[in-house]
Write a protein that holds these residues in place. Sequence first.
Motif, PDB file in Angstrom:
ATOM      1  N   UNK A   1     -15.858  17.887 -26.991  1.00  0.00           N
ATOM      2  CA  UNK A   1     -16.217  16.657 -26.294  1.00  0.00           C
ATOM      3  C   UNK A   1     -16.276  16.940 -24.794  1.00  0.00           C
ATOM      4  N   UNK A   2     -17.371  16.528 -24.171  1.00  0.00           N
ATOM      5  CA  UNK A   2     -17.568  16.757 -22.739  1.00  0.00           C
ATOM      6  C   UNK A   2     -18.589  15.772 -22.189  1.00  0.00           C
ATOM      7  N   UNK A   3     -18.655  15.698 -20.876  1.00  0.00           N
ATOM      8  CA  UNK A   3     -19.678  14.885 -20.202  1.00  0.00           C
ATOM      9  C   UNK A   3     -20.992  15.659 -20.248  1.00  0.00           C
ATOM     10  N   UNK A   4     -21.894  15.274 -21.134  1.00  0.00           N
ATOM     11  CA  UNK A   4     -23.140  16.020 -21.351  1.00  0.00           C
ATOM     12  C   UNK A   4     -24.376  15.326 -20.798  1.00  0.00           C
ATOM     13  N   UNK A   5     -24.253  14.101 -20.311  1.00  0.00           N
ATOM     14  CA  UNK A   5     -25.422  13.329 -19.884  1.00  0.00           C
ATOM     15  C   UNK A   5     -25.932  13.804 -18.536  1.00  0.00           C
ATOM     16  N   UNK A   6     -27.262  13.654 -18.372  1.00  0.00           N
ATOM     17  CA  UNK A   6     -27.884  13.958 -17.073  1.00  0.00           C
ATOM     18  C   UNK A   6     -27.445  12.968 -16.043  1.00  0.00           C
TER      19      UNK A   6
ATOM     20  N   UNK B   1     -22.189  25.356 -33.587  1.00  0.00           N
ATOM     21  CA  UNK B   1     -21.227  24.624 -32.765  1.00  0.00           C
ATOM     22  C   UNK B   1     -21.778  23.241 -32.445  1.00  0.00           C
ATOM     23  N   UNK B   2     -20.892  22.251 -32.354  1.00  0.00           N
ATOM     24  CA  UNK B   2     -21.296  20.881 -32.071  1.00  0.00           C
ATOM     25  C   UNK B   2     -20.602  20.419 -30.802  1.00  0.00           C
ATOM     26  N   UNK B   3     -21.404  19.902 -29.873  1.00  0.00           N
ATOM     27  CA  UNK B   3     -20.910  19.303 -28.633  1.00  0.00           C
ATOM     28  C   UNK B   3     -21.238  17.821 -28.681  1.00  0.00           C
ATOM     29  N   UNK B   4     -20.302  17.007 -28.225  1.00  0.00           N
ATOM     30  CA  UNK B   4     -20.437  15.557 -28.296  1.00  0.00           C
ATOM     31  C   UNK B   4     -20.240  14.954 -26.907  1.00  0.00           C
ATOM     32  N   UNK B   5     -21.155  14.093 -26.501  1.00  0.00           N
ATOM     33  CA  UNK B   5     -21.007  13.407 -25.216  1.00  0.00           C
ATOM     34  C   UNK B   5     -19.776  12.520 -25.268  1.00  0.00           C
ATOM     35  N   UNK B   6     -18.982  12.559 -24.214  1.00  0.00           N
ATOM     36  CA  UNK B   6     -17.690  11.868 -24.193  1.00  0.00           C
ATOM     37  C   UNK B   6     -17.785  10.356 -24.409  1.00  0.00           C
TER      38      UNK B   6
END
Length: 145
Positions: A140-145, A101-106
């Motif tokens: 796509x989601x907000x993934x940043x610290x 699965x791939x998640x991408x910072x928005x």
Amino acid sequence: RQAGIDYTAHLFDYARFPGAKGAADALGIDLHETVKTIVFQTSDGGGVIALMNGDHEVSTKTLARLMGVKTVEPAPAQLAKKWTGYEFGGTSPFGTRTPLPVYCHEEITTLDRIYINGGSRGFLVEMSTTDLMGLLRPTVAALAE
């Protein structure tokens, strides 16, 4: 190449310019436009790829919550290589041995073009973000610290 998309290859000396910051410096591009491909291992033993702007870090708590697992942590280099077929520092989200699965910072989706690893150290591919999203179809989601 197989997908038939337009891209520009960029080569640089990875030994002198390691990591996303090194790549940005070597190519004279904005660090925010570089996209890191990071392989994580989940608490249930699975793998996942996170795509993150070069100037940000992935929040492992957020990624774990989005995936519905207890924790995620960077995968050991040998395990990441087993899943992807790529060496650390040359990991690409394209053509992995094991579909992950791939998640991408928005924030990546707000860029017209990005620079992402093409499968080896010192090799970035410049491509449209639209093509990236079409090829990988990431969450796509907000993934940043």
